[in-house]
Design an enzyme around this catalytic site. Structure first.
Site, short mmCIF file in Angstrom:
data_model
loop_
_atom_site.label_atom_id
_atom_site.label_comp_id
_atom_site.label_asym_id
_atom_site.label_seq_id
_atom_site.Cartn_x
_atom_site.Cartn_y
_atom_site.Cartn_z
N LYS A 11 0.84 -1.20 0.00
CA LYS A 11 0.00 0.00 0.00
C LYS A 11 0.88 1.26 0.00
CE LYS A 11 -3.91 -2.33 2.25
NZ LYS A 11 -4.90 -2.32 3.38
N TYR A 51 -12.25 -2.76 -3.60
CA TYR A 51 -12.83 -2.89 -2.26
C TYR A 51 -14.36 -2.92 -2.28
CZ TYR A 51 -8.26 -2.51 -0.01
OH TYR A 51 -6.98 -2.75 0.43
N PHE A 59 -15.84 2.75 6.97
CA PHE A 59 -14.46 3.13 6.66
C PHE A 59 -14.16 3.13 5.16
CE2 PHE A 59 -14.59 -1.41 7.70
CZ PHE A 59 -14.00 -1.99 6.59
N ARG A 87 -1.34 -14.55 3.32
CA ARG A 87 -2.17 -14.00 4.41
C ARG A 87 -1.47 -14.19 5.76
NH1 ARG A 87 -6.60 -10.67 3.48
NH2 ARG A 87 -7.33 -11.34 5.54
N THR A 93 -5.49 -8.22 10.25
CA THR A 93 -5.92 -6.95 9.63
C THR A 93 -5.61 -5.77 10.52
OG1 THR A 93 -7.70 -8.13 8.49
CG2 THR A 93 -7.92 -5.73 8.67
N ARG A 104 2.60 -6.91 8.94
CA ARG A 104 1.87 -5.91 9.71
C ARG A 104 2.38 -5.84 11.15
NH1 ARG A 104 -3.97 -7.66 7.09
NH2 ARG A 104 -4.02 -6.12 5.39
N ASN A 114 -2.29 -0.35 7.13
CA ASN A 114 -1.69 -1.64 7.48
C ASN A 114 -0.75 -2.23 6.40
OD1 ASN A 114 -3.69 -2.45 5.73
ND2 ASN A 114 -4.85 -3.61 7.26
N HIS A 117 -1.87 -5.52 1.23
CA HIS A 117 -3.12 -6.19 0.91
C HIS A 117 -2.78 -7.55 0.32
CE1 HIS A 117 -7.01 -7.22 -0.81
NE2 HIS A 117 -6.32 -7.60 -1.88
N GLU A 128 -8.94 -9.90 -8.46
CA GLU A 128 -8.05 -8.77 -8.20
C GLU A 128 -6.88 -8.74 -9.19
OE1 GLU A 128 -7.32 -9.23 -3.97
OE2 GLU A 128 -9.44 -8.82 -3.53
P1 DAT Z 1 -7.67 -7.48 5.04
O1 DAT Z 1 -6.93 -6.31 4.40
O2 DAT Z 1 -6.88 -8.09 6.15
O3 DAT Z 1 -8.15 -8.47 4.03
P2 DAT Z 1 -10.42 -6.56 5.18
O4 DAT Z 1 -10.60 -7.12 3.81
O5 DAT Z 1 -11.39 -6.95 6.23
O6 DAT Z 1 -8.96 -6.87 5.75
O7 DAT Z 1 -10.44 -4.97 5.10
C1 DAT Z 1 -9.80 -4.30 4.02
C2 DAT Z 1 -9.06 -3.11 4.57
O8 DAT Z 1 -9.98 -2.17 5.12
C3 DAT Z 1 -8.11 -3.44 5.72
O9 DAT Z 1 -6.84 -3.82 5.25
C4 DAT Z 1 -8.04 -2.12 6.46
C5 DAT Z 1 -9.42 -1.54 6.27
N1 DAT Z 1 -10.29 -1.84 7.41
C6 DAT Z 1 -10.89 -3.02 7.71
N2 DAT Z 1 -11.65 -2.94 8.81
C7 DAT Z 1 -11.52 -1.67 9.24
C8 DAT Z 1 -12.04 -0.93 10.34
N3 DAT Z 1 -12.86 -1.50 11.23
N4 DAT Z 1 -11.69 0.37 10.45
C9 DAT Z 1 -10.86 0.96 9.56
N5 DAT Z 1 -10.33 0.33 8.50
C10 DAT Z 1 -10.66 -0.96 8.34
MG MG Z 2 -9.60 -8.36 2.56
#
Ligand code: DAT
Ligand code: MG
Length: 144
Positions: A11, A51, A59, A87, A93, A104, A114, A117, A128
């Site tokens: 990122k 996303y 968010f 992963r 996350t 992370r 974080n 991705h 993706e």
């Molecule tokens: P990951 O990136 O581990 O697959 P995810 O798909 O649930 O996690 O979420 C995508 C991204 O969105 C994650 O890297 C950071 C952001 N995110 C997720 N949950 C969040 C939250 N509760 N508050 C703020 N950002 C969040």
């Molecule tokens: Mg994800």
């Protein structure tokens, strides 16, 4: 057990902090194969498509503005169980919960920043990869 392909991305804060070599090195040293790699800007349209599943989350706006805030490094990665291997290397996350030794867990503290991705399944990985790479860029590497 199966050879899989997955989408992995550094990122904008990972790029701006100079962590590209460190993170790419971890993927290579783990024994995964990098089929494609490029630094690129992410448009708002691409960010929203990427996303899509989070569109209704509170968010979502921050997520899109963060991912479009500077260049990212996008990768196509292949290897045995590549989706879960990546992963696990990424860590939780929320970086506060990410184990030391994970990307992370070593380089982040904030959920919204974080650093990396990685696709959460073979199917989302395929989606993706096709969003971020043209067929020409991946050539005959993409299977399935
Ligand atoms: P990951 O990136 O581990 O697959 P995810 O798909 O649930 O996690 O979420 C995508 C991204 O969105 C994650 O890297 C950071 C952001 N995110 C997720 N949950 C969040 C939250 N509760 N508050 C703020 N950002 C969040
Ligand atoms: Mg994800």
């Amino acid at each position: 057990m199966a050879v899989e392909q997955t989408f992995f991305m550094i990122k904008p804060n990972g790029v701006s902090r100079g962590l590209v070599g460190e993170i790419v090195g971890r993927v290579e040293r783990r024994g995964l194969k990098i089929l494609g790699l490029k630094m690129m800007d992410v448009s708002e349209e691409l960010a929203e498509a990427h996303y899509e599943e989070h569109r209704d989350k509170p968010f979502f706006g921050e997520l899109v503005s963060f991912i479009t805030s500077g260049p990212v490094v996008a990768m196509a990665v292949e290897g045995e169980s590549a989706v879960s291997v990546i992963r696990t290397m990424m860590g939780a996350t929320n970086p506060v919960d990410a184990a030391p030794g994970t990307i992370r867990g070593d380089f982040a503290t904030l959920m919204g920043e974080n650093v990396v991705h990685g696709s959460d399944a073979v199917e989302s990985g395929r989606r993706e990869l096709e969003l971020y790479f043209t067929p020409e860029e991946l050539g005959s590497a993409l299977v399935g």
